[in-house]
Each structure stands twice: as structure tokens, then as C-alpha cells.
Design a protein around this motif. Structure first.
Motif, PDB file in Angstrom:
ATOM      1  N   ASP A   1     -39.949   9.764  86.831  1.00 35.31           N
ATOM      2  CA  ASP A   1     -41.167   9.298  87.497  1.00 35.31           C
ATOM      3  C   ASP A   1     -40.887   9.281  88.996  1.00 35.31           C
ATOM      4  O   ASP A   1     -39.742   9.443  89.430  1.00 35.31           O
ATOM      5  CB  ASP A   1     -41.609   7.917  86.985  1.00 35.31           C
ATOM      6  CG  ASP A   1     -43.110   7.650  87.180  1.00 35.31           C
ATOM      7  OD1 ASP A   1     -43.863   7.611  86.180  1.00 35.31           O
ATOM      8  OD2 ASP A   1     -43.547   7.504  88.352  1.00 35.31           O
TER       9      ASP A   1
ATOM     10  N   SER B   1     -38.239  11.857  89.903  1.00 35.51           N
ATOM     11  CA  SER B   1     -38.799  13.174  89.629  1.00 35.51           C
ATOM     12  C   SER B   1     -38.874  13.934  90.945  1.00 35.51           C
ATOM     13  O   SER B   1     -39.842  13.809  91.687  1.00 35.51           O
ATOM     14  CB  SER B   1     -40.201  12.983  89.026  1.00 35.51           C
ATOM     15  OG  SER B   1     -40.808  14.201  88.750  1.00 35.51           O
TER      16      SER B   1
ATOM     17  N   HIS C   1     -56.108   8.030  82.753  1.00 40.11           N
ATOM     18  CA  HIS C   1     -56.094   8.857  83.964  1.00 40.11           C
ATOM     19  C   HIS C   1     -57.090  10.019  83.875  1.00 40.11           C
ATOM     20  O   HIS C   1     -57.590  10.508  84.887  1.00 40.11           O
ATOM     21  CB  HIS C   1     -54.676   9.387  84.237  1.00 40.11           C
ATOM     22  CG  HIS C   1     -54.407   9.587  85.688  1.00 40.11           C
ATOM     23  ND1 HIS C   1     -53.459   8.888  86.390  1.00 40.11           N
ATOM     24  CD2 HIS C   1     -55.006  10.404  86.594  1.00 40.11           C
ATOM     25  CE1 HIS C   1     -53.473   9.275  87.657  1.00 40.11           C
ATOM     26  NE2 HIS C   1     -54.403  10.190  87.806  1.00 40.11           N
ATOM     27  N   SER C   2     -57.417  10.442  82.638  1.00 38.15           N
ATOM     28  CA  SER C   2     -58.393  11.537  82.492  1.00 38.15           C
ATOM     29  C   SER C   2     -59.760  11.135  83.027  1.00 38.15           C
ATOM     30  O   SER C   2     -60.536  11.993  83.475  1.00 38.15           O
ATOM     31  CB  SER C   2     -58.519  11.940  81.015  1.00 38.15           C
ATOM     32  OG  SER C   2     -57.281  12.360  80.520  1.00 38.15           O
TER      33      SER C   2
ATOM     34  N   TRP D   1     -55.062  15.152  72.527  1.00 46.09           N
ATOM     35  CA  TRP D   1     -55.291  13.940  71.721  1.00 46.09           C
ATOM     36  C   TRP D   1     -54.482  14.007  70.425  1.00 46.09           C
ATOM     37  O   TRP D   1     -53.336  14.468  70.438  1.00 46.09           O
ATOM     38  CB  TRP D   1     -56.795  13.784  71.478  1.00 46.09           C
ATOM     39  CG  TRP D   1     -57.315  12.381  71.698  1.00 46.09           C
ATOM     40  CD1 TRP D   1     -56.682  11.203  71.433  1.00 46.09           C
ATOM     41  CD2 TRP D   1     -58.623  12.037  72.237  1.00 46.09           C
ATOM     42  NE1 TRP D   1     -57.525  10.151  71.759  1.00 46.09           N
ATOM     43  CE2 TRP D   1     -58.691  10.611  72.247  1.00 46.09           C
ATOM     44  CE3 TRP D   1     -59.714  12.770  72.684  1.00 46.09           C
ATOM     45  CZ2 TRP D   1     -59.831   9.926  72.692  1.00 46.09           C
ATOM     46  CZ3 TRP D   1     -60.839  12.083  73.136  1.00 46.09           C
ATOM     47  CH2 TRP D   1     -60.905  10.684  73.138  1.00 46.09           C
TER      48      TRP D   1
ATOM     49  N   ARG E   1     -50.839   0.240  80.702  1.00 48.60           N
ATOM     50  CA  ARG E   1     -52.240   0.624  80.575  1.00 48.60           C
ATOM     51  C   ARG E   1     -53.137  -0.495  81.076  1.00 48.60           C
ATOM     52  O   ARG E   1     -52.904  -1.677  80.758  1.00 48.60           O
ATOM     53  CB  ARG E   1     -52.557   0.861  79.092  1.00 48.60           C
ATOM     54  CG  ARG E   1     -53.761   1.728  78.792  1.00 48.60           C
ATOM     55  CD  ARG E   1     -53.649   3.073  79.385  1.00 48.60           C
ATOM     56  NE  ARG E   1     -54.386   4.126  78.717  1.00 48.60           N
ATOM     57  CZ  ARG E   1     -54.345   5.386  79.145  1.00 48.60           C
ATOM     58  NH1 ARG E   1     -53.648   5.715  80.223  1.00 48.60           N
ATOM     59  NH2 ARG E   1     -55.009   6.319  78.511  1.00 48.60           N
TER      60      ARG E   1
HETATM   61  P1  NAD Z   1     -50.939   7.322  84.342  1.00 47.07           P
HETATM   62  O1  NAD Z   1     -51.510   7.390  85.707  1.00 47.07           O
HETATM   63  O2  NAD Z   1     -50.943   6.040  83.602  1.00 47.07           O
HETATM   64  O3  NAD Z   1     -49.438   7.863  84.338  1.00 47.07           O
HETATM   65  C1  NAD Z   1     -49.006   8.941  85.107  1.00 47.07           C
HETATM   66  C2  NAD Z   1     -47.566   8.646  85.540  1.00 47.07           C
HETATM   67  O4  NAD Z   1     -47.024   9.804  86.173  1.00 47.07           O
HETATM   68  C3  NAD Z   1     -47.448   7.508  86.555  1.00 47.07           C
HETATM   69  O5  NAD Z   1     -46.450   6.592  86.142  1.00 47.07           O
HETATM   70  C4  NAD Z   1     -47.045   8.203  87.847  1.00 47.07           C
HETATM   71  O6  NAD Z   1     -46.223   7.386  88.664  1.00 47.07           O
HETATM   72  C5  NAD Z   1     -46.284   9.391  87.303  1.00 47.07           C
HETATM   73  N1  NAD Z   1     -46.175  10.537  88.194  1.00 47.07           N
HETATM   74  C6  NAD Z   1     -47.031  10.971  89.148  1.00 47.07           C
HETATM   75  N2  NAD Z   1     -46.548  12.097  89.738  1.00 47.07           N
HETATM   76  C7  NAD Z   1     -45.364  12.357  89.142  1.00 47.07           C
HETATM   77  C8  NAD Z   1     -44.382  13.387  89.284  1.00 47.07           C
HETATM   78  N3  NAD Z   1     -44.526  14.367  90.195  1.00 47.07           N
HETATM   79  N4  NAD Z   1     -43.283  13.349  88.498  1.00 47.07           N
HETATM   80  C9  NAD Z   1     -43.120  12.358  87.579  1.00 47.07           C
HETATM   81  N5  NAD Z   1     -44.008  11.374  87.392  1.00 47.07           N
HETATM   82  C10 NAD Z   1     -45.107  11.377  88.168  1.00 47.07           C
HETATM   83  O7  NAD Z   1     -51.733   8.448  83.515  1.00 47.07           O
HETATM   84  P2  NAD Z   1     -51.973   8.545  81.924  1.00 47.07           P
HETATM   85  O8  NAD Z   1     -53.279   7.894  81.601  1.00 47.07           O
HETATM   86  O9  NAD Z   1     -50.728   8.186  81.230  1.00 47.07           O
HETATM   87  O10 NAD Z   1     -52.223  10.113  81.766  1.00 47.07           O
HETATM   88  C11 NAD Z   1     -51.166  11.033  82.003  1.00 47.07           C
HETATM   89  C12 NAD Z   1     -51.741  12.451  82.032  1.00 47.07           C
HETATM   90  O11 NAD Z   1     -52.144  12.847  80.729  1.00 47.07           O
HETATM   91  C13 NAD Z   1     -52.989  12.594  82.907  1.00 47.07           C
HETATM   92  O12 NAD Z   1     -52.972  13.898  83.485  1.00 47.07           O
HETATM   93  C14 NAD Z   1     -54.113  12.497  81.895  1.00 47.07           C
HETATM   94  O13 NAD Z   1     -55.303  13.064  82.366  1.00 47.07           O
HETATM   95  C15 NAD Z   1     -53.505  13.259  80.765  1.00 47.07           C
HETATM   96  N6  NAD Z   1     -54.034  13.008  79.409  1.00 47.07           N
HETATM   97  C16 NAD Z   1     -54.040  14.068  78.577  1.00 47.07           C
HETATM   98  C17 NAD Z   1     -54.432  13.900  77.275  1.00 47.07           C
HETATM   99  C18 NAD Z   1     -54.418  15.055  76.332  1.00 47.07           C
HETATM  100  O14 NAD Z   1     -54.997  14.959  75.247  1.00 47.07           O
HETATM  101  N7  NAD Z   1     -53.758  16.145  76.654  1.00 47.07           N
HETATM  102  C19 NAD Z   1     -54.841  12.635  76.812  1.00 47.07           C
HETATM  103  C20 NAD Z   1     -54.799  11.560  77.703  1.00 47.07           C
HETATM  104  C21 NAD Z   1     -54.375  11.748  79.011  1.00 47.07           C
END
Ligand code: NAD
Ligand code: ZN
Ligand code: ZN
Length: 344
Positions: A203, A223, A39-40, A294, A339
């Protein structure tokens, strides 16, 4: 060779023909076997021009696995033909954090212009990719690269977020996972593998809640504004010991703030741009708030070990390079199960 590149601000990525990369001194050339979609990537492709710092064109893909195809002059420690996963958060290799294997917290990378593959230098959404140093490669042996490539970020990131909280997750405790997508569905499995806590997933989509239960969540809740109240109820009105927010919007951070217990933890992983107020009266007493980025190289080996013993597995949807753009579109609509993985 073919590569999926983000080429113009605000435009979808495209498959283009680019020159075959040649490994320089100390570098390794991989034939890519799998690349995960995070998602990033959507976050960076949504940035306006004045905030975009990753270079154009950008070959996407910061989750990568491959087979060593060629070693640059002086590169050692891996052999041609080795099956490997790529540790993505590259650092300087020499600061105190890097020496501990925590290149994700390198103190010099930003100043030295060191960027991860797919987030500044060419990534894994291509037939071939360059890895800067053999130390970024973790052997995967006979594991299926498509099944495990997401562990390099969607697995490693929650693993790191959770490992820092394990001392607060004794039997009888509760962890809340907000967002059961790529990272969240692995967070649930990691919590179940490493602790005896109760796991509550949140979720906004019923299919994601169903999957959360399938992969091990004890409870799955919509959620919404009432979710914190329900979490408190499921914890005997005490609140959650650890809240892991994989969304990071103001709404989910408000849920985290209002369902965490006294002396609990909030870990912010999602980059949804929300803000959690910080002040003496803004959380219950004793609450720790961390943001995590990460994970460390030893942790990547550990999460791969969990996959080897079958204690975590990634739900994957497979796409070709030509279908990757469509996979990104679907991810933006929360319509990927687990994924999305591209096989170039
Ligand atoms: P993803 O799109 O696969 O998963 C996100 C999930 O959140 C989905 O299932 C979606 O339905 C759900 N969602 C959306 N709005 C919501 C809400 N209000 N309440 C509850 N659930 C909700 O994304 P991902 O690839 O798993 O990434 C998740 C987040 O983590 C993104 O913001 C991504 O950019 C971030 N990320 C951060 C790091 C880090 O190092 N901090 C690393 C990777 C990804
Ligand atoms: Zn990512
Ligand atoms: Zn460093």
C-alpha cells in the motif's frame, strides 16, 4: 423517506426526500440496516457525462443489509422480519451462469438492462430499498448488519478472486495483495483462512500497511517502483504465485507483472484504468491473467460463514446518511480505515 442520491454529474451526492418505494410482483421491500461505501461509487461519480450510464438521480449503495419489511404480490421464500444481506450482482436468473449462482457473470443482464442496486436501480443508501427477487437475499441471523454488510462486495469480490486461485496457493506459496483498503484488508484475511500461503501486502500509506499486518499479512511493503524487487527477494528470488491487484493502475499492474513467478497468476480487481501489456515476452512464461467481477451467490454464503466463525471481520467506520458525503470525500483521500458503513 430519506435517500442519498447522486443527482448531477460531478457534484457530491445529497440526502433528499423521495417517495416510499412499493414492492411490485415478486419483489421484496427491505428496511435498510446498513449500507457500505465502495471505491467504485467514486469511480462512477467521477465519470464524464458521455461515459455515465447509471441513470440520474441514482440512489447509491451496492452493499446492503436489511430486514424484510414487506413482500410484493407472489414473492415467497423470505418472511417479514428476516434479517438479510443483499446479493448485488443481479442477473437474469435463467442463463447457464445464473443457474450456477454466478449472476455476476450473467450473459444476458447487459442486453436485458438488468442493473445492480446502487449501480443503475435505487440502492441501499436509503431508509428502504427494493430487492428484485427473494433469491438475492442471504439470511444473516444474529450477525450485526453493520459489521457484515461489506462482505456483500468488499468481502465477496476478493473471496471470488481468491477461490479461483486456491489450487496455486499450496503451503510454501506466496500471494501479494496490492491495496490494503476495503477489499484488500478482507483479501488478506480470506487468504489466511483458506490457504497456508505467505501473504505480502502493498500500500502507499503506512496506516494501511499497519492494518494489513494487524489483520494477518506476513509482510507489508510500500507500493513503489522497488516493491517487485522486494517481493522477489521475500520469495527466494522466485516471485509470487498469485498477485491480486485491488488498485489496477498502470503502476500497480507493472508491479504485478514484474513480481509474478513463472506459471503464476495476476488477478485484476481494481478498476484504476491501467493497462497490462499482453504479448509473448510481456510476462514470465505460463502466467495467467484474469479480471474478476464481484462474486457468486454461493460464495456470499461462504464468506458470511467465515464471518460467523470469526475467521474474517470487517474493520468498519460508521456514518449516518447525513455524514455519507463526507465519508466519500475521505475515501477519495485514502482516509478510511477498512470500510465506511452508512446506517440510514
Ligand atoms: P479503497 O479505497 O478502500 O482501497 C484502495 C486501497 O489502495 C487504499 O488502501 C489505498 O491506500 C491503496 N492504494 C492506492 N494507490 C495505491 C498504489 N499505487 N499501490 C498500492 N496501494 C494503493 O477501495 P476499495 O473499495 O477496496 O476498492 C478497491 C478497488 O476495487 C477499486 O478500484 C474499486 O473500484 C474496485 N472494485 C472492483 C470490484 C470488482 O468486482 N472487480 C468490486 C469492488 C471494488
Ligand atoms: Zn463495489
Ligand atoms: Zn443470467
Amino acid at each position: 423517506m430519506r435517500a442519498l442520491q447522486y443527482r448531477a454529474i460531478g457534484k457530491p451526492p445529497e440526502v433528499v426526500e423521495v417517495p416510499k418505494p412499493v414492492p411490485g410482483p415478486g419483489q421484496v421491500l427491505l428496511e435498510v440496516t446498513a449500507a457500505g461505501i465502495c471505491h467504485s461509487d467514486l469511480f462512477i461519480m467521477g465519470l464524464p457525462e458521455d461515459h455515465y450510464v447509471y441513470g440520474l438521480p441514482l440512489t447509491l449503495g451496492h452493499e446492503g443489509a436489511g430486514v424484510v419489511a414487506e413482500l410484493g404480490p407472489g414473492a415467497a421464500g423470505v418472511e417479514v422480519g428476516d434479517a438479510v444481506a443483499v446479493y448485488g450482482p443481479w442477473g437474469c436468473g435463467r442463463c447457464d451462469a445464473c443457474l450456477r449462482g454466478a449472476e455476476n457473470y450473467c450473459t444476458r443482464a447487459a442486453a436485458a438492462g438488468i442493473m445492480p442496486p446502487g449501480l443503475g436501480v435505487p440502492g441501499a443508501m436509503a431508509e428502504l430499498m427494493i430487492v428484485d427477487d427473494p433469491r438475492h437475499l442471504v439470511p444473516i441471523g444474529g450477525l450485526d448488519p453493520v459489521e457484515i454488510v461489506a462482505l456483500t462486495d468488499a468481502g465477496l469480490t476478493p473471496y471470488h478472486a481468491i477461490s479461483g486461485e486456491l489450487s496455486h496457493l499450496a503451503p510454501g506459496s506466496t500471494a501479494v495483495v496490492i491495496g490494503a483498503g476495503g477489499l484488500g484488508h478482507l483479501a488478506i484475511q480470506i487468504l489466511r483462512a483458506l490457504s497456508a500461503c505467505q501473504v505480502i501486502a502493498l500500500d502507499v500509506h503506512q496506516e494501511k500497511l499497519d492494518m494489513a499486518v494487524k489483520v494477518g499479512a506476513h509482510e507489508a511493503l510500500h507500493s513503489d517502483a522497488d516493491a517487485a524487487h522486494k517481493v522477489r527477494h521475500l520469495t527466494g528470488e522466485v516471485g509470487a504465485d498469485v498477485v491480486l491487484d485491488f488498485v489496477g493502475s498502470s503502476a500497480t499492474l507493472e508491479t504485478a507483472r514484474t513480481c509474478v513467478r513463472i506459471d503464476g497468476s495476476i488477478v485484476i480487481v481494481g478498476i484504476g484504468g491501467g493497462v497490462l501489456p499482453a504479448g509473448f515476452f510481456s510476462t514470465p512464461f505460463g502466467v495467467r491473467v484474469r479480471n474478476t467481477y464481484w462474486g457468486t451467490r454461493p460464495e456470499l454464503e461462504e464468506i458470511i460463514a467465515l464471518a460467523r466463525t470469526g475467521q474474517v471481520s470487517v474493520e468498519t467506520e460508521r456514518f449516518s446518511l447525513d455524514e455519507a458525503s463526507e465519508a466519500y470525500r475521505r475515501l477519495g483521500e485514502d482516509d478510511i480505515r477498512g470500510r465506511a458503513v452508512v446506517v440510514p
